[in-house]
Design an enzyme around this catalytic site. Structure first.
Site, mmCIF file in Angstrom:
data_model
loop_
_atom_site.group_PDB
_atom_site.id
_atom_site.type_symbol
_atom_site.label_atom_id
_atom_site.label_comp_id
_atom_site.label_asym_id
_atom_site.label_seq_id
_atom_site.Cartn_x
_atom_site.Cartn_y
_atom_site.Cartn_z
ATOM 1 C CB SER A 17 -0.921 0.010 1.223
ATOM 2 O OG SER A 17 -1.581 1.263 1.286
ATOM 3 C CB THR A 64 -6.989 -1.646 0.931
ATOM 4 O OG1 THR A 64 -6.906 -1.954 -0.454
ATOM 5 C CG2 THR A 64 -5.853 -2.330 1.682
ATOM 6 C CE LYS A 68 -11.183 -0.550 -0.946
ATOM 7 N NZ LYS A 68 -11.138 0.141 -2.235
ATOM 8 C CG ASP A 104 -12.165 3.680 -3.495
ATOM 9 O OD1 ASP A 104 -11.091 4.260 -3.201
ATOM 10 O OD2 ASP A 104 -12.407 2.498 -3.168
ATOM 11 N N GLY A 130 -14.583 -3.845 -16.780
ATOM 12 C CA GLY A 130 -14.327 -4.465 -15.479
ATOM 13 C C GLY A 130 -15.525 -4.308 -14.559
ATOM 14 C CB ALA A 158 -22.301 -14.017 -14.145
HETATM 15 P P1 NAP Z 1 -11.063 -6.828 -8.482
HETATM 16 O O1 NAP Z 1 -12.286 -6.607 -7.647
HETATM 17 O O2 NAP Z 1 -10.228 -8.037 -8.229
HETATM 18 O O3 NAP Z 1 -11.537 -6.861 -10.037
HETATM 19 C C1 NAP Z 1 -10.638 -7.177 -11.060
HETATM 20 C C2 NAP Z 1 -11.278 -6.901 -12.411
HETATM 21 O O4 NAP Z 1 -10.307 -7.177 -13.434
HETATM 22 C C3 NAP Z 1 -12.486 -7.812 -12.711
HETATM 23 O O5 NAP Z 1 -13.404 -7.103 -13.519
HETATM 24 C C4 NAP Z 1 -11.829 -8.944 -13.512
HETATM 25 O O6 NAP Z 1 -12.709 -9.630 -14.372
HETATM 26 C C5 NAP Z 1 -10.830 -8.157 -14.325
HETATM 27 N N1 NAP Z 1 -9.757 -9.031 -14.820
HETATM 28 C C6 NAP Z 1 -8.738 -9.561 -14.100
HETATM 29 N N2 NAP Z 1 -7.962 -10.346 -14.911
HETATM 30 C C7 NAP Z 1 -8.517 -10.289 -16.140
HETATM 31 C C8 NAP Z 1 -8.181 -10.858 -17.396
HETATM 32 N N3 NAP Z 1 -7.111 -11.668 -17.543
HETATM 33 N N4 NAP Z 1 -8.974 -10.591 -18.479
HETATM 34 C C9 NAP Z 1 -10.055 -9.767 -18.345
HETATM 35 N N5 NAP Z 1 -10.429 -9.190 -17.180
HETATM 36 C C10 NAP Z 1 -9.669 -9.440 -16.090
HETATM 37 O O7 NAP Z 1 -10.065 -5.601 -8.384
HETATM 38 P P2 NAP Z 1 -10.436 -4.042 -8.135
HETATM 39 O O8 NAP Z 1 -10.323 -3.738 -6.690
HETATM 40 O O9 NAP Z 1 -11.695 -3.724 -8.852
HETATM 41 O O10 NAP Z 1 -9.185 -3.313 -8.841
HETATM 42 C C11 NAP Z 1 -9.050 -3.323 -10.252
HETATM 43 C C12 NAP Z 1 -7.867 -2.459 -10.668
HETATM 44 O O11 NAP Z 1 -8.108 -1.110 -10.304
HETATM 45 C C13 NAP Z 1 -6.539 -2.851 -10.010
HETATM 46 O O12 NAP Z 1 -5.520 -2.719 -10.973
HETATM 47 C C14 NAP Z 1 -6.373 -1.825 -8.920
HETATM 48 O O13 NAP Z 1 -5.000 -1.575 -8.602
HETATM 49 C C15 NAP Z 1 -6.990 -0.605 -9.576
HETATM 50 N N6 NAP Z 1 -7.494 0.366 -8.602
HETATM 51 C C16 NAP Z 1 -6.970 1.614 -8.639
HETATM 52 C C17 NAP Z 1 -7.428 2.557 -7.753
HETATM 53 C C18 NAP Z 1 -6.857 3.948 -7.812
HETATM 54 O O14 NAP Z 1 -6.969 4.677 -6.818
HETATM 55 N N7 NAP Z 1 -6.291 4.346 -8.925
HETATM 56 C C19 NAP Z 1 -8.432 2.249 -6.805
HETATM 57 C C20 NAP Z 1 -8.947 0.951 -6.802
HETATM 58 C C21 NAP Z 1 -8.464 0.014 -7.711
HETATM 59 P P3 NAP Z 1 -13.481 -10.976 -13.877
HETATM 60 O O15 NAP Z 1 -14.669 -10.496 -13.098
HETATM 61 O O16 NAP Z 1 -13.834 -11.660 -15.137
HETATM 62 O O17 NAP Z 1 -12.494 -11.738 -13.032
#
Ligand code: NAP
Length: 275
Positions: A17, A64, A68, A104, A130, A158
């Site tokens: 983090s 985090t 959450k 967020d 996503g 889904a």
């Molecule tokens: P999460 O809940 O684990 O969701 C991951 C997402 O990525 C899901 O939609 C997943 O699809 C998709 N994904 C993963 N591998 C994939 C692949 N090989 N092909 C296609 N889709 C894929 O994670 P999250 O918390 O939403 O975070 C997502 C991203 O946002 C991370 O990189 C995180 O670091 C970033 N983020 C940034 C901030 C910021 O402040 N900038 C804040 C929060 C998050 P499926 O549902 O099909 O698995």
């Protein structure tokens, strides 16, 4: 003598983090008394930890992955935003109560407005790639800002359907194989998947995909300039990287805990990037 306020970030894992560097930079910059630390907490320990921290002098914590949703459920009160998103990232301890918020979506919108000042919610459809935790916050923030059409595409359809059912937002689900088609008419495209992040596969798309009128943003900030953003820039699009979202989402918690409204500056960006 008043106590020195303590705050931190709870996660599992939490070592990666950047929040301790971020809050630490602000504390030093403004000469404030206080400490912000990373707290590795296992799932089963969360209820006990959240009830114990205030007794130890903690005034609040960020939360985090993977805590959450559980943090929201354990809180005594929650903001409408945290309830709408279904997760909390900022807890404040006050008078023996746990107050939950989710900043967020606020961070996402502030960053978008900073980086793309000409973008307006009424400019046209937003395409969200996503359907994980980050997408929930982005979608709720977009709907709250007045975007009237949100196209949502996720590898696992889904999961996108679940968001459509759970969130109060104007969502149309688009097949993962069809998102490039939806991109043609989008005023805004947001990558909320982890694709493109260091160590993850890239987000695949064809050359010349982007319409130059589209604003393109990526939540991934390691690397700061993803292939996705680079391609969009090559097509003449305004692009916005993900670091500003991280910085802006931290500001409301900092102000509540340490009593000072912090600024998101270039120096802060540099300090967090260097960490
Ligand atoms: P999460 O809940 O684990 O969701 C991951 C997402 O990525 C899901 O939609 C997943 O699809 C998709 N994904 C993963 N591998 C994939 C692949 N090989 N092909 C296609 N889709 C894929 O994670 P999250 O918390 O939403 O975070 C997502 C991203 O946002 C991370 O990189 C995180 O670091 C970033 N983020 C940034 C901030 C910021 O402040 N900038 C804040 C929060 C998050 P499926 O549902 O099909 O698995």
């Amino acid at each position: 003598m008043s106590k020195i306020p303590l705050a931190g970030v709870i996660g599992c894992p939490v070592a990666h983090s950047r929040s301790p560097v971020l809050h630490g930079t602000w504390l030093r910059q403004y000469g404030l008394k206080g400490h912000y630390v990373p707290l590795h907490v296992e799932k089963d320990d969360l209820p006990h930890v959240l009830r114990t921290l205030p007794k130890m002098g903690f005034v609040g914590v960020n939360v985090t992955i993977p805590h959450k949703e559980a943090a929201l459920a354990l809180a005594d009160t929650a903001t409408p935003m945290a309830r709408a998103i279904g997760a909390a990232n900022t807890l404040t301890f006050d008078d023996g109560l746990i107050h939950a918020d989710n900043t967020d979506g606020y961070g996402f919108l502030r960053n978008l407005r900073d980086g793309a000042p000409a973008w307006e919610p009424t400019n046209g459809p937003a395409l969200v790639l996503g359907a994980g935790g980050a997408a929930r916050a982005v979608i709720v923030a977009l709907a709250d800002a007045g975007v009237t059409q949100i196209q949502l595409s996720n590898r696992t359809r889904a999961r996108a359907e679940t968001l459509k059912a759970e969130l109060s937002a104007p969502i149309d689900v688009v097949d993962w194989s069809d998102w490039a088609l939806a991109a043609q008419d989008a005023a805004l495209i947001i990558n909320t998947t982890s694709l493109g992040m260091a160590g993850q596969p890239a987000l695949e798309f064809s050359e010349g995909l982007f319409n130059p009128r589209t604003v393109v943003t990526d939540l991934v900030y390691t690397p700061l300039e993803t292939d996705f953003l680079r391609q969009a820039q090559g097509c003449g699009c305004v692009t916005v990287d993900g670091l500003g979202m991280l910085l802006h989402q931290a500001a409301p918690g900092f102000e509540r805990w340490f009593g000072y409204k912090p600024e998101v500056s270039e120096a802060l960006r540099a300090a967090v990037l260097k960490a």
